[in-house]
Design a protein around this motif. Sequence first.
Motif, short mmCIF file in Angstrom:
data_model
loop_
_atom_site.label_atom_id
_atom_site.label_comp_id
_atom_site.label_asym_id
_atom_site.label_seq_id
_atom_site.Cartn_x
_atom_site.Cartn_y
_atom_site.Cartn_z
N LYS A 1 -3.65 -50.36 -5.46
CA LYS A 1 -4.05 -49.49 -4.35
C LYS A 1 -4.08 -48.01 -4.75
O LYS A 1 -4.57 -47.17 -4.00
CB LYS A 1 -3.09 -49.67 -3.16
CG LYS A 1 -2.89 -51.11 -2.71
CD LYS A 1 -4.19 -51.76 -2.26
CE LYS A 1 -3.93 -53.18 -1.74
NZ LYS A 1 -5.17 -53.92 -1.46
N ALA A 2 -3.55 -47.69 -5.92
CA ALA A 2 -3.49 -46.29 -6.36
C ALA A 2 -4.73 -45.84 -7.13
O ALA A 2 -4.80 -44.70 -7.58
CB ALA A 2 -2.25 -46.07 -7.23
N VAL A 3 -5.72 -46.72 -7.27
CA VAL A 3 -6.98 -46.34 -7.93
C VAL A 3 -7.58 -45.11 -7.24
O VAL A 3 -7.63 -45.05 -6.00
CB VAL A 3 -7.99 -47.51 -7.91
CG1 VAL A 3 -9.38 -47.04 -8.31
CG2 VAL A 3 -7.53 -48.63 -8.84
N THR A 4 -8.02 -44.15 -8.02
CA THR A 4 -8.70 -42.98 -7.46
C THR A 4 -10.07 -43.41 -6.92
O THR A 4 -10.88 -43.97 -7.65
CB THR A 4 -8.89 -41.90 -8.54
OG1 THR A 4 -7.61 -41.41 -8.95
CG2 THR A 4 -9.74 -40.74 -8.02
N ILE A 5 -10.31 -43.14 -5.64
CA ILE A 5 -11.61 -43.47 -5.04
C ILE A 5 -12.24 -42.17 -4.53
O ILE A 5 -11.66 -41.45 -3.72
CB ILE A 5 -11.48 -44.49 -3.90
CG1 ILE A 5 -10.68 -45.72 -4.34
CG2 ILE A 5 -12.87 -44.91 -3.42
CD1 ILE A 5 -10.53 -46.79 -3.27
N GLN A 6 -13.44 -41.91 -5.04
CA GLN A 6 -14.15 -40.68 -4.71
C GLN A 6 -15.25 -40.96 -3.67
O GLN A 6 -15.72 -42.10 -3.54
CB GLN A 6 -14.82 -40.11 -5.96
CG GLN A 6 -13.90 -39.85 -7.12
CD GLN A 6 -14.65 -39.42 -8.36
OE1 GLN A 6 -15.73 -39.94 -8.65
NE2 GLN A 6 -14.10 -38.49 -9.10
N TYR A 7 -15.66 -39.90 -3.00
CA TYR A 7 -16.86 -39.97 -2.16
C TYR A 7 -17.97 -39.17 -2.83
O TYR A 7 -17.75 -38.07 -3.33
CB TYR A 7 -16.61 -39.40 -0.76
CG TYR A 7 -17.91 -39.22 0.00
CD1 TYR A 7 -18.59 -40.33 0.47
CD2 TYR A 7 -18.48 -37.96 0.15
CE1 TYR A 7 -19.82 -40.19 1.11
CE2 TYR A 7 -19.70 -37.81 0.80
CZ TYR A 7 -20.36 -38.93 1.27
OH TYR A 7 -21.58 -38.80 1.88
#
Length: 230
Positions: A184-190
């Motif tokens: 759940k700690a994966v970096t997710i960008q917009y």
Amino acid sequence: MHKTQAEALEFLQVLKLELEEADETRGVVLCAPFTALGTMSKSLHGGLIRLGAQNIHWEDSGAYTGEIAGAMLTEIGVEYVVVGHSERRQYFGETDETANLRVIAAQRHGLTPILCVGETKSQRDAGETETVIINQVKRGLVDVDQRNLVIAYEPIWAIGTGDTCEASEANRVIGLIREQLTNKAVTIQYGGSVKPDNIDEIMAQPEIDGALVGGASLDPVGFARIVNYR
């Protein structure tokens, strides 16, 4: 497909000045054309800015004209690579399956892949956003180590069209992506029409960890404002 080597260096000089007072916890990755990577790498030692490429092939060598191998990137100091960008999917036949192979290759070479996912306008209008995104994530991450990964949600209908995805809606979809992950700690960008005048609202969203910036990254002063979001 922007900036010659000379233009890239000029951009870099201005950007480094603009970021001298930047928060050191901010992560900045410039994903430049292949021709500019070697030149830029020599100017980036020890600073805030990291270097990324725009693509990688899944084989380590071979007769794949126009492609690039992982060792060719790591040799010149590249640390990140964009995989499965919407333009690669739209214009060059990229699929979830080939994107997956590229992600795996990137990790094999110690690169951090930035896997792009996103739906088209027709898919969104048909109410298929959730299904499309979940499928792209699941197919793109087969046999992938989620400890070395960035994901970028880029609604294709909001890229360079003037249509913007509401920050709250981007946050909702990114939350949905996070639900599919074991880490759940994966970096997710917009990504999708990110600009200096909307970055503060985007980064205020709890699920959004960063931004994949397109056209607005071409101006070093405006891009620095995005890095220095408030």
